[in-house]
Enzyme design. Structure first.
Site, PDB file in Angstrom:
ATOM      1  N   CYS A   1      36.721  33.628  18.916  1.00  0.00           N
ATOM      2  CA  CYS A   1      37.834  34.137  18.124  1.00  0.00           C
ATOM      3  C   CYS A   1      37.262  34.644  16.799  1.00  0.00           C
ATOM      4  O   CYS A   1      36.495  33.939  16.137  1.00  0.00           O
ATOM      5  CB  CYS A   1      38.841  33.025  17.874  1.00  0.00           C
ATOM      6  SG  CYS A   1      40.075  33.444  16.633  1.00  0.00           S
TER       7      CYS A   1
ATOM      8  N   HIS B   1      48.408  30.557  38.629  1.00  0.00           N
ATOM      9  CA  HIS B   1      47.088  30.117  38.160  1.00  0.00           C
ATOM     10  C   HIS B   1      46.631  30.938  36.958  1.00  0.00           C
ATOM     11  O   HIS B   1      45.458  30.955  36.632  1.00  0.00           O
ATOM     12  CB  HIS B   1      46.046  30.217  39.288  1.00  0.00           C
ATOM     13  CG  HIS B   1      46.239  29.198  40.374  1.00  0.00           C
ATOM     14  ND1 HIS B   1      45.459  29.142  41.512  1.00  0.00           N
ATOM     15  CD2 HIS B   1      47.141  28.179  40.509  1.00  0.00           C
ATOM     16  CE1 HIS B   1      45.869  28.144  42.283  1.00  0.00           C
ATOM     17  NE2 HIS B   1      46.891  27.551  41.706  1.00  0.00           N
TER      18      HIS B   1
ATOM     19  N   ALA C   1      44.446  34.136  48.147  1.00  0.00           N
ATOM     20  CA  ALA C   1      43.203  34.912  48.047  1.00  0.00           C
ATOM     21  C   ALA C   1      43.084  35.992  49.121  1.00  0.00           C
ATOM     22  O   ALA C   1      42.490  37.040  48.890  1.00  0.00           O
ATOM     23  CB  ALA C   1      42.013  33.962  48.127  1.00  0.00           C
TER      24      ALA C   1
ATOM     25  N   SER D   1      46.220  29.996  52.941  1.00  0.00           N
ATOM     26  CA  SER D   1      46.179  28.912  53.927  1.00  0.00           C
ATOM     27  C   SER D   1      47.249  27.859  53.609  1.00  0.00           C
ATOM     28  O   SER D   1      47.427  26.909  54.360  1.00  0.00           O
ATOM     29  CB  SER D   1      44.798  28.263  53.946  1.00  0.00           C
ATOM     30  OG  SER D   1      44.490  27.782  52.657  1.00  0.00           O
TER      31      SER D   1
HETATM   32 ZN   LIG Z   1      41.378  31.561  16.535  1.00  0.00          ZN
END
Ligand SMILES: [Zn+2]
Length: 256
Positions: free
Chosen positions: A160, A127, A31, A202
């Site tokens: 969606c 991530h 970060a 860190s």
């Molecule tokens: Zn879908």
């Protein structure tokens, strides 16, 4: 040099020398590399967006599954906020090191896409990233711009178009496993690296925190460019403790 604890210039020169003499250097970022872009480290309490909410509680896979509207009320703001931000000089120096063939790639814990936008080409986002959201039903992928349009057009979770299912951001939520392919790539880069430069992390969040250990075990060296302490401080070849932008610019200057 900007604000922060100043590091003797010889440390920057030392890191420049390590970069020149290494053949398979890799960068690991956390970060701290995005803080100069105005993105707070959400693990620090009392910072902006995260002030009135516990991200561990809301940005959790269970909240997404059970209360997608509540999840998106929180996450939508994060998307919009991250999309407004620009790469800073630290991202740019790291992209330049890759262009010069001095580093092989960047492994990052950040989901903000700023390494790519600064010009880094090999970026392993362990991530995930905000770049796309995914439909859990049909697996179609929706770009962040469209997700932001959907969020602006109607309250609640963006859906969606085909399945009417709530989209899930392609980031690793609390309670989720890290993406296997990205982690395998990250471990391979770390194992092959003769130098790992840890920037703005860190090095406490596992399993990413184990990557410097992988490099050390394979005989590689470690450099740390981070203001706070890390578990690897004693094993680092060089530590740069000042402002991340100033330190990386000093390293680049020392290379010229
Ligand atoms: Zn879908």
């Amino acid at each position: 040099m900007t604000a922060g604890v100043s590091t003797p210039p010889r440390e920057a020169a030392r890191l420049a020398q390590l970069l020149r003499s290494s053949e398979r250097a890799v960068v690991l970022t956390g970060a701290g590399v995005s803080v100069p872009s105005g993105i707070p480290d959400f693990r620090s309490p009392g910072t902006g967006l995260w002030e009135n909410v516990d991200p561990m509680e809301v940005a959790h896979i269970d909240v997404f599954r059970r209360q997608p509207d509540r999840f998106w009320a929180f996450y939508g703001e994060r998307f919009a906020s991250l999309r407004d931000k620009q790469p800073n000089a630290a991202h740019e120096v790291l992209a330049e090191l890759e262009r010069r063939g001095l580093v092989r790639g960047v492994v990052t814990q950040n989901v903000d896409t700023l390494h790519r936008r600064a010009g880094s080409r090999r970026v392993i986002e362990v991530h995930g990233s905000i770049e796309q959201s995914v439909c859990p039903e049909c697996a179609c992928r929706v770009p962040v711009e469209r997700v932001l349009e959907l969020l602006a057009a109607a309250p609640g979770a963006p859906e969606c178009a085909a399945c009417i299912a709530p989209l899930k951001p392609d980031v690793v939520l609390f309670g989720e496993m890290l993406p296997e392919t990205a982690m395998a790539d990250a471990y391979a880069l770390a194992a092959e690296a003769d130098l790992m430069i840890c920037v703005g992390s860190s090095l406490e969040v596992h399993p990413v925190a184990s990557l410097p250990g992988v490099t050390l075990e394979s005989g590689g060296r470690l450099a740390i460019v981070t203001q706070g302490p890390t578990p690897y401080d004693d094993e680092a070849e060089v530590s740069l403790r000042g402002d991340v932008v100033a330190e990386l610019e000093a390293v680049l200057a020392a290379l010229d």
